[in-house]
Design a protein around this motif. Sequence first.
Motif, mmCIF file in Angstrom:
data_model
loop_
_atom_site.group_PDB
_atom_site.id
_atom_site.type_symbol
_atom_site.label_atom_id
_atom_site.label_comp_id
_atom_site.label_asym_id
_atom_site.label_seq_id
_atom_site.Cartn_x
_atom_site.Cartn_y
_atom_site.Cartn_z
ATOM 1 N N ASN A 170 4.103 -0.867 16.228
ATOM 2 C CA ASN A 170 2.962 -1.916 16.383
ATOM 3 C C ASN A 170 3.029 -3.118 15.429
ATOM 4 O OD1 ASN A 170 1.826 -0.822 18.875
ATOM 5 N ND2 ASN A 170 0.013 0.115 17.786
ATOM 6 N N ALA A 171 4.114 -3.104 14.441
ATOM 7 C CA ALA A 171 4.244 -4.245 13.302
ATOM 8 C C ALA A 171 5.346 -4.931 14.314
ATOM 9 C CB ALA A 171 4.983 -3.742 12.067
ATOM 10 N N PRO A 172 4.968 -6.498 13.884
ATOM 11 C CA PRO A 172 4.003 -7.068 13.140
ATOM 12 C C PRO A 172 2.840 -7.459 13.814
ATOM 13 C CG PRO A 172 5.626 -8.621 13.914
ATOM 14 C CD PRO A 172 5.931 -7.549 14.162
ATOM 15 N N GLU A 173 2.616 -6.943 15.090
ATOM 16 C CA GLU A 173 1.036 -7.503 15.974
ATOM 17 C C GLU A 173 0.124 -6.680 15.479
ATOM 18 O OE1 GLU A 173 2.591 -8.541 19.889
ATOM 19 O OE2 GLU A 173 4.229 -7.450 19.322
ATOM 20 N N ALA A 174 -0.017 -5.748 14.798
ATOM 21 C CA ALA A 174 -1.381 -5.059 14.528
ATOM 22 C C ALA A 174 -2.472 -6.016 13.783
ATOM 23 C CB ALA A 174 -0.971 -3.856 13.865
ATOM 24 N N ASP A 175 -3.384 -5.361 13.882
ATOM 25 C CA ASP A 175 -4.751 -6.033 13.518
ATOM 26 C C ASP A 175 -4.968 -5.433 12.098
ATOM 27 O OD1 ASP A 175 -5.559 -8.158 15.561
ATOM 28 O OD2 ASP A 175 -5.748 -6.174 16.768
ATOM 29 N N PHE A 176 -4.674 -4.412 11.851
ATOM 30 C CA PHE A 176 -4.800 -3.732 10.517
ATOM 31 C C PHE A 176 -3.874 -2.642 10.467
ATOM 32 C CE2 PHE A 176 -7.494 -1.279 12.981
ATOM 33 C CZ PHE A 176 -7.239 0.084 12.546
ATOM 34 N N TYR A 177 -3.439 -2.305 9.164
ATOM 35 C CA TYR A 177 -2.563 -1.288 8.996
ATOM 36 C C TYR A 177 -2.840 -0.226 7.862
ATOM 37 C CZ TYR A 177 0.843 -4.714 10.575
ATOM 38 O OH TYR A 177 1.246 -5.829 11.562
ATOM 39 N N THR A 178 -2.685 1.159 8.215
ATOM 40 C CA THR A 178 -2.928 2.048 7.066
ATOM 41 C C THR A 178 -1.752 2.094 6.234
ATOM 42 O OG1 THR A 178 -4.517 3.528 8.462
ATOM 43 C CG2 THR A 178 -3.230 4.507 6.582
ATOM 44 N N VAL A 179 -1.618 1.619 4.976
ATOM 45 C CA VAL A 179 -0.481 1.343 4.319
ATOM 46 C C VAL A 179 -0.540 2.241 3.151
ATOM 47 C CG1 VAL A 179 0.720 -0.381 2.713
ATOM 48 C CG2 VAL A 179 -0.346 -0.969 4.847
ATOM 49 N N PHE A 180 0.606 2.998 2.760
ATOM 50 C CA PHE A 180 0.870 3.972 1.768
ATOM 51 C C PHE A 180 1.591 3.151 0.581
ATOM 52 C CE2 PHE A 180 -0.037 6.198 5.683
ATOM 53 C CZ PHE A 180 -1.056 7.117 5.318
ATOM 54 N N ALA A 181 1.161 3.204 -0.619
ATOM 55 C CA ALA A 181 1.669 2.581 -1.666
ATOM 56 C C ALA A 181 1.807 3.315 -2.904
ATOM 57 C CB ALA A 181 1.038 1.006 -2.040
ATOM 58 N N ARG A 182 2.617 3.018 -3.784
ATOM 59 C CA ARG A 182 2.915 3.978 -4.838
ATOM 60 C C ARG A 182 1.897 3.421 -6.192
ATOM 61 N NH1 ARG A 182 4.920 7.998 -6.460
ATOM 62 N NH2 ARG A 182 6.151 7.998 -4.492
ATOM 63 N N THR A 183 0.656 4.007 -6.515
ATOM 64 C CA THR A 183 -0.119 3.528 -7.481
ATOM 65 C C THR A 183 0.372 4.204 -8.966
ATOM 66 O OG1 THR A 183 -1.724 5.322 -6.612
ATOM 67 C CG2 THR A 183 -2.105 3.069 -6.286
ATOM 68 N N ARG A 190 2.323 12.823 -5.770
ATOM 69 C CA ARG A 190 1.080 12.771 -6.351
ATOM 70 C C ARG A 190 0.755 11.259 -6.824
ATOM 71 N NH1 ARG A 190 3.241 17.683 -7.739
ATOM 72 N NH2 ARG A 190 1.745 19.599 -7.380
ATOM 73 N N GLY A 191 1.338 10.286 -6.607
ATOM 74 C CA GLY A 191 1.239 9.033 -6.927
ATOM 75 C C GLY A 191 0.923 8.043 -6.228
ATOM 76 N N VAL A 192 0.676 8.385 -4.851
ATOM 77 C CA VAL A 192 0.560 7.582 -3.649
ATOM 78 C C VAL A 192 -0.786 7.402 -3.173
ATOM 79 C CG1 VAL A 192 1.320 7.316 -1.113
ATOM 80 C CG2 VAL A 192 3.004 8.066 -2.876
ATOM 81 N N THR A 193 -1.210 6.041 -2.738
ATOM 82 C CA THR A 193 -2.411 5.951 -2.404
ATOM 83 C C THR A 193 -2.580 5.365 -1.045
ATOM 84 O OG1 THR A 193 -3.286 5.495 -4.683
ATOM 85 C CG2 THR A 193 -4.644 4.494 -2.955
ATOM 86 N N ALA A 194 -3.325 5.768 -0.122
ATOM 87 C CA ALA A 194 -3.343 4.914 1.070
ATOM 88 C C ALA A 194 -4.412 3.746 1.275
ATOM 89 C CB ALA A 194 -4.152 5.854 2.259
ATOM 90 N N PHE A 195 -4.318 2.628 1.747
ATOM 91 C CA PHE A 195 -5.001 1.565 1.688
ATOM 92 C C PHE A 195 -5.091 0.909 3.212
ATOM 93 C CE2 PHE A 195 -3.049 1.196 -2.547
ATOM 94 C CZ PHE A 195 -4.131 0.998 -3.325
ATOM 95 N N LEU A 196 -6.449 0.490 3.534
ATOM 96 C CA LEU A 196 -6.646 0.021 4.808
ATOM 97 C C LEU A 196 -6.491 -1.608 4.629
ATOM 98 C CD1 LEU A 196 -9.560 0.399 6.985
ATOM 99 C CD2 LEU A 196 -8.365 -1.546 6.982
ATOM 100 N N VAL A 197 -5.296 -2.118 5.139
ATOM 101 C CA VAL A 197 -4.697 -3.419 4.784
ATOM 102 C C VAL A 197 -4.998 -4.278 6.137
ATOM 103 C CG1 VAL A 197 -3.235 -5.135 3.988
ATOM 104 C CG2 VAL A 197 -3.464 -2.945 3.183
ATOM 105 N N PRO A 198 -5.842 -5.122 6.392
ATOM 106 C CA PRO A 198 -6.032 -6.173 7.531
ATOM 107 C C PRO A 198 -4.720 -6.933 7.542
ATOM 108 C CG PRO A 198 -8.002 -6.113 6.114
ATOM 109 C CD PRO A 198 -7.038 -5.510 5.439
#
Length: 397
Positions: A170-183, A190-198
């Motif tokens: 669905n990228a790059p046309e989605a309206d929002f993404y569940t994104v997993f990033a290293r915090t 154990r160092g990954v966080t999920a973000f909701l990114v419009p």
Amino acid sequence: MPAFSLGPERSAWCAELRALAADRLRPLAEKGEPGRVNRALLTELGRLGLLERLFTSDALTLCLMRESLAHACTEAETALALQGLGAHPVHAHGTPGQRERWLPGVAEGRLVAAFALSEPEAGSDAAALSLAAEPEDTGPGGGSGGGPGGGPGGGARRWRLSGEKCWISNAPEADFYTVFARTTPGAGARGVTAFLVPADRPGLTGSPLEMLSPHPIGTLRFDGVPVTADDVLGEVDRGFRVAMTTLNLFRPSVGAFAVGMAQAALDATLAHTARRQAFGGPLKDLQTVSHQVAEMALRTEAARLMVYAAATAYDTGAPDVPQRAAMAKLLATETAQYVVDTAVQLHGARALRRGHLLEHLYREVRAPRIYEGASEVQRGIIAKELYARPHLTGEAP
């Protein structure tokens, strides 16, 4: 009728879904552009109430829905599944505000969701994610020191995402993404966080990829994309759990998608070999043909039963869900590849012509053996779960 008893109501519902997919969804799918989000198809899926079921159904119902749609319209099945994959983390781990903001639009087919986990160098090894969530200095009491999250990003309230995601449906046309990033660098899973990114966040760009399968897939580029604590799904540094619980639900239903394709190929082969004349009679009278068709049916039914068993295990909270989910996806996707390939062989050159059902299925069936964990990853999960059983901790007799 499968040996696994669905009951008359569920069986009737599956038949209704197959009819809806053929009569109302397939015409919309045929008007869509390969590699692009088909918003008209999503709107119809919403109008029929099927997208809403993503948030109200148990795992077995999800599997039945995906199998039934795949039998008649793989594009509709995939559009529905990608909405579920992208939005399930919001449904299961989001705040009331996040759910209220995004899920109604997903259910109506107005908003397109996407699950952004894979990276150019972190596909099968999801714990090796490198998309960086760099904490911002937010002043006294809100800096980037350690906190409840358990790492350097644990006490942060704001971050900037920098890096790339790849192979994102669905990228790059989605309206929002569940994104997993290293915090937390160096912390593995154990160092990954999920973000909701419009999709309209500054610094977020993307481009489509031309792939063998016809559904939309692309890359995402994060150039200091701002996110805050209000965008976190679940807990800081606990995003890998969000990813794995989502995949444990959807892996059996990927198997259901594969079973639907296998059944469609089997049905086409039964019809073709019954009417096609060769060597003085119908193809079905040749033992080599009839035995191949029997093998196709055997493997399809075995895969179906394993998918249903894995979904039932998920619904009942069984302790071996990861193993069963991996087994179901592995067996069903490998089976579908075999069944579709055999169907093409028995049909001959006509099956390779553009527009033929089997030509379409042949392109569709390859990708599920890779996405949401390649077959090799599933074997690794199965082996890990087997060796983790308590009775194996002692010495051999």
